[in-house]
Design a protein around this motif. Structure first.
Motif, short mmCIF file in Angstrom:
data_model
loop_
_atom_site.label_atom_id
_atom_site.label_comp_id
_atom_site.label_asym_id
_atom_site.label_seq_id
_atom_site.Cartn_x
_atom_site.Cartn_y
_atom_site.Cartn_z
N GLY A 81 46.51 50.55 9.16
CA GLY A 81 45.14 51.05 9.12
C GLY A 81 45.09 52.56 9.14
N PHE A 82 45.94 53.18 9.97
CA PHE A 82 45.96 54.63 10.07
C PHE A 82 46.42 55.28 8.77
N ILE A 83 47.51 54.78 8.19
CA ILE A 83 48.05 55.34 6.95
C ILE A 83 47.06 55.16 5.80
N PHE A 84 46.49 53.98 5.69
CA PHE A 84 45.53 53.71 4.62
C PHE A 84 44.32 54.64 4.74
N ASP A 85 43.86 54.86 5.96
CA ASP A 85 42.72 55.74 6.21
C ASP A 85 43.01 57.16 5.75
N GLY A 127 41.89 51.34 11.59
CA GLY A 127 41.38 52.10 10.44
C GLY A 127 40.11 52.86 10.78
N LEU A 128 39.20 52.22 11.50
CA LEU A 128 37.94 52.86 11.88
C LEU A 128 38.17 54.10 12.74
N PHE A 129 38.92 53.93 13.83
CA PHE A 129 39.05 55.04 14.77
C PHE A 129 39.98 56.13 14.26
#
Length: 340
Positions: free
Chosen positions: A25-29, A80-82
């Motif tokens: 999620g972090f990388i995609f964001d 992803g959100l945060f």
């Protein structure tokens, strides 16, 4: 058979899989999110919010065969959100001025790895979902309405409350026993988060998103030639990196502060350069002048402008780039040395 096999794999490698979902999620964001006013960026964040909402509904329904997998999808979405919120909010304000709020977002992002077990608890995921909805509405509503200000923040808070209590009512219809046992706690938690956000905003701790400082600097002279800016500063050698923010100005020489502030398309605003020096005797910052000018939204590199300060003297200085409400968009710290 396949479902049970997958379940065994998940249970055996639970921590590793949870970390992969969080990292994914972090990388995609970070690869996809660039501007708060772009359609694709908002669709990514809205997709995460939908995943979380659907996950909460499924966990609180009778679809038990999906209960083992939904927490991982929710973990991915919350990650992803945060991470997206942390990226956008950290770009939008001074780290020093907004540190408490940025730390809250960071706690939700890093702690997301350890919250997986709690995603099955209605009280917990309802509270985190409300934080996500409120954090998103704070910058999406100004973009949608093409207007900034305290009244837009208040409106985003009311909208977030309306969304979360509508969702609360929906879960009540699906699983009334879960609502009945902790109804009061849920309401108190939601209202507590709402008031905390208001305190942080009106204390100017929440960054002035969707505004963002793209460039800034201190120069001896700045001029605009054929629509572009030309800067005149000190030539420092590579080995003088430790003196990057140190300048020597002659008596009577003017100092120029330059900034480029991004605002979403069709949003116009007023920003200020607030010049202050550090009083060594009283150990406090003293404001000397505040110079304002309008900015026009839509330019990817930010709307450019500068201010001039005369009669400077040796010591520590800073220029805060602020909104009309006093929210800090960015800060330029520098030191003026004796010109011997």
């Amino acid at each position: 058979m396949l479902v049970y096999r997958l379940k065994e794999i998940f249970l055996k490698h639970e921590r590793r899989i949870g970390f992969l979902f969080l990292a994914g999620g972090f990388i995609f964001d970070n690869l996809t999110l660039t501007r708060v006013d772009l359609f694709l960026d908002n669709m990514v964040l809205l997709f995460y919010l939908v995943v979380v909402a659907v996950g909460i509904i499924i966990i609180n329904s009778r679809a038990e065969k999906f209960h083992d997998f939904i927490p991982y999808a929710m973990q991915f979405a919350f990650g992803g959100l945060f991470s997206g919120f942390l990226v956008f909010y950290s770009r939008s304000g001074s780290i020093a001025a907004s540190l408490p709020f940025l730390l809250i977002l960071a706690v939700f992002l890093v702690g997301n790895e350890f919250f997986q077990k709690r995603y099955e608890l209605f009280n917990f995921h309802l509270a985190v979902f409300f934080v996500a909805v409120f954090s998103y509405s704070i910058f999406s509503l100004p973009v949608l309405l093409r207007k900034l200000g305290a009244e837009i923040f208040v409106l985003s808070g009311f909208l977030s409350l309306a969304i979360i209590f509508s969702f609360f009512y929906l879960i009540k219809k699906i699983s009334p026993q879960k609502i009945a046992s902790h109804k009061k706690l849920n309401v108190i938690t939601i209202l507590g988060i709402y008031f905390l956000f208001n305190i942080l905003y009106f204390s100017n701790i929440i960054p002035p998103i969707p505004l963002a400082l793209k460039e800034s600097g201190i120069y001896r002279y700045v001029e605009r030639i054929n629509g572009d800016y030309v800067f005149y500063g000190e030539d420092k050698k590579w080995f003088q990196f430790w003196q990057k923010n140190k300048y020597r100005f002659a008596l009577g020489e003017s100092v120029y502060a330059y900034s480029a502030v991004f605002a979403p398309t069709k949003i116009n605003s007023q920003i200020f350069h607030r010049w202050s020096f550090y009083d060594q005797k009283n150990k406090e910052w003293i404001e000397t002048i505040k110079i304002g000018f309008p900015i026009v939204g839509g330019r990817d590199g930010g709307y450019r402008g500068y201010s001039v300060k005369e009669n400077v003297f040796p010591g520590k200085w800073r220029v805060d780039v602020i909104t009309e409400r006093g929210q800090t968009i960015g800060r330029i710290g520098f030191e003026i040395l004796n010109n011997i």
